[in-house]
Design a protein around this motif. Structure first.
Motif, PDB file in Angstrom:
ATOM      1  N   THR A   1      -0.204 -14.606   4.739  1.00 22.73           N
ATOM      2  CA  THR A   1      -0.019 -13.879   3.426  1.00 22.73           C
ATOM      3  C   THR A   1       1.163 -13.220   3.354  1.00 22.73           C
ATOM      4  N   ASP A   2       1.748 -12.508   2.272  1.00 22.98           N
ATOM      5  CA  ASP A   2       2.758 -11.610   2.191  1.00 22.98           C
ATOM      6  C   ASP A   2       2.695 -10.321   2.924  1.00 22.98           C
ATOM      7  N   VAL A   3       1.585  -9.473   2.590  1.00 27.21           N
ATOM      8  CA  VAL A   3       1.333  -8.181   3.232  1.00 27.21           C
ATOM      9  C   VAL A   3       0.144  -7.946   3.547  1.00 27.21           C
ATOM     10  N   VAL A   4       0.021  -7.379   4.750  1.00 29.12           N
ATOM     11  CA  VAL A   4      -1.303  -6.953   5.296  1.00 29.12           C
ATOM     12  C   VAL A   4      -1.603  -5.491   5.232  1.00 29.12           C
ATOM     13  N   VAL A   5      -2.373  -4.903   4.622  1.00 30.28           N
ATOM     14  CA  VAL A   5      -2.656  -3.182   4.566  1.00 30.28           C
ATOM     15  C   VAL A   5      -3.946  -3.237   5.296  1.00 30.28           C
ATOM     16  N   VAL A   6      -3.581  -2.301   6.662  1.00 34.25           N
ATOM     17  CA  VAL A   6      -4.792  -2.014   7.677  1.00 34.25           C
ATOM     18  C   VAL A   6      -5.213  -0.735   7.180  1.00 34.25           C
TER      19      VAL A   6
ATOM     20  N   THR B   1       0.459  -5.243  -5.480  1.00 39.98           N
ATOM     21  CA  THR B   1      -0.014  -6.347  -6.196  1.00 39.98           C
ATOM     22  C   THR B   1       0.466  -6.373  -7.718  1.00 39.98           C
ATOM     23  N   ALA B   2       0.905  -5.332  -8.149  1.00 36.34           N
ATOM     24  CA  ALA B   2       1.548  -5.588  -9.529  1.00 36.34           C
ATOM     25  C   ALA B   2       2.689  -5.972  -9.560  1.00 36.34           C
ATOM     26  N   ALA B   3       3.491  -5.957  -8.339  1.00 35.60           N
ATOM     27  CA  ALA B   3       4.578  -6.730  -8.209  1.00 35.60           C
ATOM     28  C   ALA B   3       4.602  -8.176  -7.709  1.00 35.60           C
ATOM     29  N   GLY B   4       3.427  -8.714  -7.897  1.00 38.75           N
ATOM     30  CA  GLY B   4       2.976  -9.980  -7.561  1.00 38.75           C
ATOM     31  C   GLY B   4       3.004 -10.473  -6.033  1.00 38.75           C
ATOM     32  N   LEU B   5       2.920  -9.498  -5.225  1.00 33.13           N
ATOM     33  CA  LEU B   5       2.726 -10.030  -3.949  1.00 33.13           C
ATOM     34  C   LEU B   5       1.326 -10.102  -3.378  1.00 33.13           C
ATOM     35  N   ASP B   6       1.147 -10.993  -2.584  1.00 35.55           N
ATOM     36  CA  ASP B   6      -0.192 -11.323  -2.276  1.00 35.55           C
ATOM     37  C   ASP B   6      -0.490 -10.441  -0.816  1.00 35.55           C
TER      38      ASP B   6
ATOM     39  N   ALA C   1       0.902   9.721  -2.513  1.00 36.91           N
ATOM     40  CA  ALA C   1       2.409   9.654  -3.269  1.00 36.91           C
ATOM     41  C   ALA C   1       3.273   9.080  -2.471  1.00 36.91           C
ATOM     42  N   LEU C   2       3.379   9.364  -1.138  1.00 35.35           N
ATOM     43  CA  LEU C   2       3.943   8.597   0.235  1.00 35.35           C
ATOM     44  C   LEU C   2       3.612   7.187   0.033  1.00 35.35           C
ATOM     45  N   ALA C   3       2.411   6.819   0.066  1.00 35.00           N
ATOM     46  CA  ALA C   3       1.898   5.595   0.018  1.00 35.00           C
ATOM     47  C   ALA C   3       2.435   4.812  -1.024  1.00 35.00           C
ATOM     48  N   TRP C   4       2.228   5.221  -2.254  1.00 33.87           N
ATOM     49  CA  TRP C   4       2.827   4.585  -3.443  1.00 33.87           C
ATOM     50  C   TRP C   4       4.247   4.342  -3.527  1.00 33.87           C
ATOM     51  N   ARG C   5       5.034   5.163  -2.836  1.00 32.71           N
ATOM     52  CA  ARG C   5       6.435   4.981  -2.723  1.00 32.71           C
ATOM     53  C   ARG C   5       6.919   4.192  -1.780  1.00 32.71           C
ATOM     54  N   THR C   6       6.354   3.951  -0.648  1.00 38.22           N
ATOM     55  CA  THR C   6       6.632   2.942   0.279  1.00 38.22           C
ATOM     56  C   THR C   6       6.011   1.599  -0.036  1.00 38.22           C
TER      57      THR C   6
ATOM     58  N   ALA D   1       8.261  -3.730  -2.271  1.00 40.83           N
ATOM     59  CA  ALA D   1       8.196  -4.580  -3.366  1.00 40.83           C
ATOM     60  C   ALA D   1       9.623  -4.677  -3.864  1.00 40.83           C
ATOM     61  N   LYS D   2      10.381  -3.850  -4.310  1.00 42.55           N
ATOM     62  CA  LYS D   2      11.801  -3.862  -4.595  1.00 42.55           C
ATOM     63  C   LYS D   2      12.630  -4.411  -3.592  1.00 42.55           C
ATOM     64  N   SER D   3      12.334  -4.160  -2.285  1.00 42.15           N
ATOM     65  CA  SER D   3      13.297  -4.756  -1.273  1.00 42.15           C
ATOM     66  C   SER D   3      12.575  -5.791  -0.537  1.00 42.15           C
ATOM     67  N   TRP D   4      11.777  -6.722  -1.106  1.00 39.56           N
ATOM     68  CA  TRP D   4      10.834  -7.775  -0.499  1.00 39.56           C
ATOM     69  C   TRP D   4      11.942  -8.958   0.102  1.00 39.56           C
TER      70      TRP D   4
END
Length: 568
Positions: A8-13, A27-32, A550-555, A560-563
């Motif tokens: 997959t693209d990203v794993v969130v633990v 997910t809004a950026a289209g990453l799985d 807020a930090l999590a959203w920023r990261t 997503a922007k620097s994929w």
């Protein structure tokens, strides 16, 4: 043999307060995204107003990973281990501890991001405790403010702004940093007692205000407003008015079709390739071991488990643990000094049998650097909070304030008369990181899988103890002004296992003193991000949740922007 899954693209633990927020911008950026959660889905029928179950028996009983790996504490490196807690203050479940937390949703103050610079400027470098490892954040409040705003509206936070675009509103916190707009909902309603405390603060010349809460004060996102029924201290909300990530950001991420939630997944290791890049994670589920390959990992398993997973994930390239060649994983640990409260006894009933801990009144006069510290022997301060919340077992456990014995018929009579006449305060105080406070792996205590649990070596230092005494003075003054006939100061205690744990994977520009960079990615492992309060370098004098979110959203947004660069 491990079962290898499709990449997959990203794993969130961890799908709690931080991981549960990060999945929406990803997910809004289209990453799985595959979200690995050790707990299960819970529903409103699981959220009973049951003080015994919720507060004393480790609810929810169905998902006990956290309670099987409770960290061990010792106050210093030469002391024996402290008695181990019976219940972990955190929990497992989709939504994590945002299911049962108080839901206080505070921003940090501008000073919290610039403790070193501002202390030197105003009082001189000598005022910073010599053994403290505190650093300025790599950015200021102005850079995080848009993400505070994003999360407040994405989750739903009620409150009264005190500084919108530099315009001060005395109904809110006059000391807060500037914000772009107000809260999406008005504050939770007051009570007769809370309002009387606010009046007393004004008589003292202070500036009381209602605190911000991730609880609906009105219909929001088609979810019910708060019913003020009580039992919200460590319980879920049966009408979904408490805005956990389980009822807000996670469902929206799922609706995108890009989030796969895997429950009862116990992550044991993060895998890394020969190029020092993360390749996936290993987890246990149903007696089987799985490997989930991915292009990037966001570790969001809370401060203790973030540190533990990194230290457990050893390899040839990282023999001391993943991202730990600079030996910074586990360093700069701190917790709020949540002890050192003040109790008060009144001659009248105060009617605190309903409501919730996020329903109250705050005073920030003595927080951060909001007052002149020239004549005190510490830096930082405390937020004073008085709230509406009482439950039967807690009420019967009240102090007798030296006016009755602790057992027998006289004690029973005293409790019958005064169970609704006493109140507690919640005094959150600045804590700094120190070289002697750290996290590591316990040498002998292990979890059921045979892995060592996290060990806390930490205690409050002189600066924090002096803050505690000062803030207790102010709280006693406030209670007396409100008519209290007796007060009692509680001890400072030590830095045990808590819901307000910071550090261990600190964020900063210097890789020699920090684990992750300014965007939340490991200096030594470019496609490994870390979410949660473990990245915070200062605690502030308020709850960490909103800042961590807020930090999590920023990261996540940065990923997503620097994929193309991060996931290359």
């Amino acid at each position: 043999m491990a079962i290898r899954l499709d990449k997959t693209d990203v794993v969130v633990v961890g799908l709690g307060g931080a991981g549960g927020v990060a999945v929406e911008p990803l997910t809004a950026a289209g990453l799985d995204v595959v979200g690995l959660e050790a707990g299960t889905w819970l529903s409103p029928k699981d959220f009973a107003p049951d003080e015994l179950r919720n507060n004393y028996r480790g609810w929810p009983q169905a998902a006990q990973k956290a309670n099987r790996e409770i960290p061990v504490h010792r106050p210093n490196a030469t002391a024996p281990d402290s008695p181990r807690a019976a219940v972990h203050p955190m929990m497992n479940g989709v939504g994590g501890t945002t299911l049962h937390y108080w839901a206080q949703s505070w921003r940090l103050s501008p000073w919290d991001f610039r403790v070193v610079t501002e202390t030197r400027r105003r009082y001189g470098a000598a005022r910073i405790p010599r053994s403290s490892t505190v650093e300025d954040w790599p950015f200021g409040l102005d850079e995080l403010e848009p993400y505070y705003d994003q999360v407040e509206h994405a989750l739903g936070v009620s409150g009264q702004a005190g500084n919108v675009g530099g315009v001060i509103d005395p109904r809110g916190n006059v000391f807060e940093g500037p914000r772009a707009r107000g809260y999406p909902m008005p504050p939770l309603r007051g009570t007769e007692f809370v309002d009387s405390m606010a009046d007393a603060a004004r008589r003292l010349g202070w500036h009381p205000f209602p605190g911000p809460a991730a609880v609906n004060s009105e219909l929001y996102q088609n979810r019910s407003p708060c019913m003020y029924h009580g039992f919200c201290n460590r319980g879920g909300c049966h009408v979904s008015a408490k805005n956990s990530t389980a009822v807000s950001t996670i469902p929206r991420a799922q609706a995108s079709g890009h989030l796969d939630v895997v429950t009862e997944a116990h992550v044991t290791r993060i895998d890394v390739g020969r190029d020092r890049r993360v390749t996936g994670v290993q987890y246990r589920k149903g007696g089987e071991t799985y490997v989930q390959p991915c292009a990037a990992v966001l570790l969001a398993s809370y401060t203790y488990e973030n540190t533990r997973l990194l230290l457990l994930s050893t390899s040839d390239d990282f023999p001391r643990g993943l991202a730990n060649n600079s030996r910074q994983v586990g360093k700069h640990y701190m917790t709020h000094n949540q002890g050192a409260g003040v109790l008060a006894l009144f001659a009248r009933k105060v009617n605190r049998w309903y409501g919730l801990p996020a329903q109250g009144v705050a005073v920030d006069e003595w927080a951060d650097d909001n007052f002149d510290h020239s004549d005190v022997d510490f830096i930082g301060g405390g937020n004073l909070w008085v709230y509406s919340d009482r439950r039967p077992i807690e009420a019967a456990s009240m102090s007798t304030f030296g006016r009755a014995p602790r057992w027998g018929s006289a004690w029973k009579a005293f409790v019958m008369e005064n169970a609704d006449r006493w109140v507690s305060s919640y005094l959150q105080k600045t804590t700094l990181p120190y070289a002697d406070n750290f996290l590591d792996l316990h040498p002998t205590v292990k979890d059921p899988l045979g892995d060592p649990v996290c060990r806390l070596t930490a205690d409050h230092q002189d600066n924090e103890r002096r803050i505690a005494s000062f803030v207790q003075d102010k709280m006693e003054q406030w209670f007396r002004e409100a008519g209290a006939i007796a007060t009692q100061r509680l001890p400072v205690g030590t830095m045990g296992v808590t819901t307000h744990a910071y550090g261990g994977t600190r964020m900063g520009d210097d890789p020699k003193t920090n684990v992750i960079d300014r965007f939340g990615f490991a200096h030594e492992v470019p496609n490994l991000g870390v979410l949660g309060a473990s990245v915070m370098g200062t605690s502030g004098a308020r709850n960490p949740t909103l800042t961590a979110q807020a930090l999590a959203w920023r990261t996540a947004e940065h990923l997503a922007k620097s994929w193309s660069v991060i996931a290359a």
